[in-house]
Motif scaffolding. Structure first.
Motif, PDB file in Angstrom:
ATOM      1  N   TYR A  51       0.832  -1.207   0.000  1.00 35.67           N
ATOM      2  CA  TYR A  51       0.000   0.000   0.000  1.00 35.67           C
ATOM      3  C   TYR A  51       0.861   1.249   0.000  1.00 35.67           C
ATOM      4  O   TYR A  51       1.857   1.344   0.719  1.00 35.67           O
ATOM      5  N   GLU A  75      -9.513   6.108  -2.168  1.00 30.86           N
ATOM      6  CA  GLU A  75      -9.581   5.651  -0.782  1.00 30.86           C
ATOM      7  C   GLU A  75     -10.620   6.441   0.003  1.00 30.86           C
ATOM      8  O   GLU A  75     -10.673   7.666  -0.064  1.00 30.86           O
ATOM      9  N   LYS A 127      -9.530   3.441   6.051  1.00 35.96           N
ATOM     10  CA  LYS A 127      -8.695   2.260   6.270  1.00 35.96           C
ATOM     11  C   LYS A 127      -9.425   1.276   7.173  1.00 35.96           C
ATOM     12  O   LYS A 127     -10.110   1.683   8.117  1.00 35.96           O
ATOM     13  N   GLN A 144      -2.090  -3.896   4.724  1.00 37.63           N
ATOM     14  CA  GLN A 144      -2.959  -2.729   4.812  1.00 37.63           C
ATOM     15  C   GLN A 144      -4.202  -2.967   3.947  1.00 37.63           C
ATOM     16  O   GLN A 144      -4.088  -3.415   2.803  1.00 37.63           O
ATOM     17  N   PHE A 149      -3.582  -5.097   0.413  1.00 36.88           N
ATOM     18  CA  PHE A 149      -2.248  -4.983  -0.166  1.00 36.88           C
ATOM     19  C   PHE A 149      -1.287  -5.950   0.523  1.00 36.88           C
ATOM     20  O   PHE A 149      -1.584  -6.490   1.594  1.00 36.88           O
ATOM     21  N   ASN A 207       0.039   5.617  -0.168  1.00 35.35           N
ATOM     22  CA  ASN A 207      -0.992   6.651  -0.203  1.00 35.35           C
ATOM     23  C   ASN A 207      -0.962   7.355  -1.558  1.00 35.35           C
ATOM     24  O   ASN A 207       0.063   7.909  -1.959  1.00 35.35           O
TER      25      ASN A 207
END
Length: 250
Positions: A10, A64, A67, A46, A42, A12
């Motif tokens: 993962y 996204e 989480k 994550q 991932f 961002n």
């Protein structure tokens, strides 16, 4: 909510791209549309919730949303090593073992194994088992997909024993003799992120010679209760016991 696995760690970023098989499943199988949400998992464990923001002829884009916070993996990594069983029993072990939290599956030719697979057959079988593991990981909302390793020689397994923090051999003679403490003792000794390998025989069990060889390399024998379990049942018993010990017991 559907879960998909990305074969990368993962990072961002503004959007995530789904193509090929993942795109096909989202668009043509699940009939997803812009605004639908999925889980994306991932390789570094994550997991995020992502919303579909654009669908083109060959690519789907997601952003996204949040989480995932719940931990889905066992705190220790358990590898199941099975002497090659007959029929589709290995597929059953991989599917159900994935649901129960196994980290890896190893198949090896034990002395009592009836099936004999050449390199071509092993490669094809590994591909199918990998697919089964991925589907089971998606269904059970795992954070990782267990890996599959099919060996053509038993000695290849013996060489790997030193890679684990603990090695257990599920041995029916130990069960017959009433041994019932070793599994619990090993669970109590293991700590987070340590690696446990558990070896199971095929339908005919492990021979005394095989057991001696594993013991010489540091493996510990254990029983799995007073009943003698089938080769496809024993790994599931162990994984269920591990889940109770590490996830539910206090």
């Amino acid at each position: 909510m559907q879960r998909y696995f990305f074969n990368e760690p993962y990072q961002n970023q503004s959007c995530f791209e789904a193509t090929a098989e993942m795109y096909h499943h989202m668009v043509h199988v699940m009939r997803m549309q812009v605004g639908d949400e999925v889980y994306l998992a991932f390789t570094n464990q994550q997991v995020i919730i992502a919303e579909i923001v654009e669908i083109t002829a060959q690519t789907l884009w997601l952003k996204e949303v949040a989480k995932e916070s719940q931990q889905k993996e066992l705190p220790i990594e358990i590898t199941i090593a099975s002497g090659y069983p007959k029929g589709d029993k290995l597929e059953w072990i991989v599917q159900k073992g994935t649901e129960l939290g196994a980290h890896q599956f190893i198949g090896f030719p034990a002395s009592s194994s009836v099936v004999k697979w050449d390199a071509k057959k092993l490669a094809k079988k590994a591909q199918r088992l990998t697919k089964i593991a991925q589907e089971a990981a998606e269904q059970s909302h795992r954070q990782v997909v267990p890996t599959i390793q099919l060996l053509d020689q038993k000695v290849s397994l013996e060489r790997q024993l030193a890679d684990y923090d603990m090695v257990l051999v599920a041995y029916e003679e130990s069960a017959k003799q009433g041994e019932k403490a070793m599994l619990a003792q090993v669970f109590n000794q293991l700590t987070t992120n340590q690696r446990l390998l558990v070896i199971f025989g095929p339908e005919g069990g492990l021979t005394p010679q095989e057991v001696d060889q594993f013991e010489e390399k540091g493996a510990v024998l254990c029983g799995l209760g007073p009943r003698i379990l089938r080769t496809e049942t024993a790994p599931l018993y162990l994984l269920a016991a591990a889940s109770y010990h590490f996830e539910l017991n206090g």
